[in-house]
Design a protein around this motif. Structure first.
Motif, PDB file in Angstrom:
ATOM      1  N   MET A   1      -9.175   6.767   2.584  1.00  0.00           N
ATOM      2  CA  MET A   1      -8.123   6.593   1.852  1.00  0.00           C
ATOM      3  C   MET A   1      -6.872   4.945   2.002  1.00  0.00           C
TER       4      MET A   1
ATOM      5  N   TYR B   1     -11.215   2.292   1.117  1.00  0.00           N
ATOM      6  CA  TYR B   1     -11.100   2.513  -0.157  1.00  0.00           C
ATOM      7  C   TYR B   1     -11.304   1.402  -1.021  1.00  0.00           C
TER       8      TYR B   1
ATOM      9  N   GLN C   1     -15.794   6.092  -3.660  1.00  0.00           N
ATOM     10  CA  GLN C   1     -15.049   6.905  -4.223  1.00  0.00           C
ATOM     11  C   GLN C   1     -14.404   8.264  -4.244  1.00  0.00           C
TER      12      GLN C   1
END
Length: 85
Positions: free
Chosen positions: A37, A42, A50
């Motif tokens: 995250m 990410y 994702q």
């Protein structure tokens, strides 16, 4: 997903799950996925990854309210994305 396996002399036996067991496993997977995250990590994921990560984390967060019993939650414990661990 069977999050815990218990065997006795090679014979699988049913496990009576508790909410503490579910929360412990949920905490492990949320903590393992926290690294992904971070913005730079990410952003390195594909859009599909994702979305997969977001859905997995949502299922983990909601598991204690989506099921009436710990055993039911254990039977429906979400599979981690294969690339996650």
């Amino acid at each position: 997903m069977n999050i815990r396996a218990h065997t006795n002399n090679g014979v699988s036996e049913p496990i009576e799950y508790t909410w503490d067991m579910i929360r412990q496993d949920r905490h492990f997977f949320l903590q393992a996925s926290d690294l992904w995250m971070l913005v730079d990590r990410y952003n390195s994921l594909t859009t599909e990854q994702q979305n997969e990560l977001a859905r997995f984390r949502e299922l983990l967060r909601n598991i204690t309210v989506d099921y009436a019993t710990a055993n039911e939650a254990a039977e429906n414990f979400p599979d981690a994305p294969t690339w996650l661990l």
